[in-house]
Design an enzyme around this catalytic site. Structure first.
Site, PDB file in Angstrom:
ATOM      1  N   ASP A   9       5.765   1.696  -0.159  1.00  0.00           N
ATOM      2  CA  ASP A   9       5.559   2.864  -0.912  1.00  0.00           C
ATOM      3  C   ASP A   9       5.910   3.736   0.082  1.00  0.00           C
ATOM      4  OD1 ASP A   9       3.316   3.923  -3.614  1.00  0.00           O
ATOM      5  OD2 ASP A   9       4.406   5.082  -2.098  1.00  0.00           O
ATOM      6  N   GLU A 105       8.968   2.768  -4.515  1.00  0.00           N
ATOM      7  CA  GLU A 105       7.772   1.887  -4.526  1.00  0.00           C
ATOM      8  C   GLU A 105       8.419   0.447  -5.100  1.00  0.00           C
ATOM      9  OE1 GLU A 105       4.782   3.064  -6.914  1.00  0.00           O
ATOM     10  OE2 GLU A 105       3.465   1.347  -6.605  1.00  0.00           O
TER      11      GLU A 105
END
Ligand code: TTP
Ligand code: MG
Length: 406
Positions: A9, A105
């Protein structure tokens, strides 16, 4: 153990890209989203701005009150999308399967390339290094035995973090005294229900399993398993822009937070997707859901399924995924099927079985459309032919929004 999962992420993604491209922004509180004199929200804030309490989805006026000296900027989505493509190139080189969750992500199954956790550790650090050196951006990486644990791990040391959770026991030890919300996939609504019954922590869930299951049914079973670290969901390759999928979506004229209405829209979309699939003779092995929230944050969810051969199948699975997402105003919703294969791939010799199950799915669809008719006073079943046209679909959806009988 047949998967080793990395969750990656990016840190303060939109803000980090802007800072990289304009070093004069470095070290400053930067807020990407609406401007203070507009109506709207914060998409993201640099970590410097977060120190003032500014965060994603916050009203921009509130952000301005907290941080009047911040630098406010509109997002440049095309730019972030391009960076996302570059990230995918890096990620893809280490993963046998990659599941994108948002622009910034993704879950990677690295078992094949890594061999074991030590190998995965090497890959995790390599991804961080390449992201920094090649793209000038920082990310947080979690390595774990499951998707939930990997997600938890990547959040643990954010920003520029690295963390491992290698066993269910380690996962449980880490989160047992945290709020139920820390079981990723437990949304706001579910958490509220649990809190209202005095179930606040993961420990409470473990100690009151029966109560959780009574309260939440199937979802309760899933959550209870999570509380013991059990999560065997696969990393399911999916990218919304993947050409190997069939999807339909609508953008609303006005954002909506009416999730019952969204479910009904999904039914129409599922009908469209199914018809297109039948026309080109393809079957999906997965169902995907895609949302853009009012603040432009996009998410996608996907699920491998037993059957996605009918509108009812697609609808049912999309609704399950919708129930799991964060409930905020939505500007776009879409669903689709992916992992496509042709008619010839179908097992032969089961014609009777297929015919029977096709009939029951037709019946299910008819029932669902009848329910829509009751809610909106529109004869959907009689007008399916027109709904496939984009224009009519949009008009129908707007009509539904206005005429919903609550
Ligand atoms: P996140 O990964 O949730 O946030 P982030 O990358 O900005 O910060 P963090 O370091 O905490 O991961 O979301 C990724 C991008 O998606 C974010 O940069 C902007 C966008 N976004 C929105 O537009 N609205 C939102 O509400 C959120 C949460 C994100
Ligand atoms: Mg991020």
């Amino acid at each position: 153990m047949d998967q080793i999962i990395i969750h990656v992420d990016m840190d303060a993604f939109f803000a980090a890209v802007e800072t990289r491209d304009d070093p004069s922004l470095r070290g400053k509180p930067l807020i990407i989203g609406s401007l203070p004199n507009e109506r709207g929200v914060v998409a993201t804030a640099s970590y410097e701005a977060r120190r003032y309490g500014v965060h994603s989805a916050m009203n921009i006026k509130e952000a301005y009150r907290l941080c009047p000296n911040g630098i406010y900027m509109h997002p440049h989505m095309e730019k972030y999308k391009a960076v996302s493509g570059q990230l995918h190139e890096i990620w893809n080189s280490y993963a046998s399967a990659l599941e994108a969750i948002a622009f910034d992500e993704a879950y990677l199954d690295v078992k094949e390339q890594a061999g074991d956790f030590a190998g995965a550790r090497g890959i995790g650090h390599e991804i961080k290094r390449r992201t920094r050196e090649e793209l000038g951006l920082s990310c947080s990486v979690g390595v774990a035995y499951s998707k939930t644990a990997a997600k938890t791990a990547s959040e643990e040391k954010k920003p520029d973090g690295y963390f491992e959770i290698l066993t269910p026991e380690d996962y449980v030890a880490l989160i047992i005294d945290r709020d139920v919300r820390s079981l990723y996939t437990v949304g706001e609504k579910t958490a509220e229900k649990l809190h209202a019954s005095g179930i606040r922590t993961v420990r409470d869930i473990r100690e009151k399993q029966d109560q959780v299951i009574r309260l939440l049914g199937k979802q309760g079973q899933w959550i209870t398993r999570l509380a013991f670290g059990i999560d065997d969901r696969r990393v399911t390759p999916y990218r919304p822009e993947d050409a190997k999928s069939i999807g339909r979506e609508v953008t609303f004229q006005k954002d909506t937070d009416d999730y019952e209405f969204l479910k009904d829209v999904l039914l129409l979309l599922a009908v469209c997707v199914d018809r297109r699939a039948k026309r080109v003779g393809l079957h999906g092995k997965g169902v995907a859901l895609k949302l853009t929230y009012a603040d432009m944050k996009q998410i996608s969810r996907s699920q491998t399924v037993v059957s996605a051969d009918s509108a009812a199948d697609i609808y049912r699975n999309a609704v399950i995924m919708l129930a799991e997402v964060e409930r905020r105003p939505v500007r776009l919703i879409g669903t689709g099927i992916y992992n496509l294969s042709g008619d010839e791939d179908r097992q032969l010799g089961f014609d009777d079985v297929f015919a029977e199950s096709a009939r029951s799915k037709e019946t299910e669809l008819k029932r669902l459309l009848d329910e829509l008719k009751e809610r909106y006073g529109l004869d959907f079943a009689g007008h399916l032919e027109q709904i496939y046209q984009t224009d009519t679909l949009h008009k129908t959806v707007e009509y539904m929004r206005k005429h919903r009988r609550r």
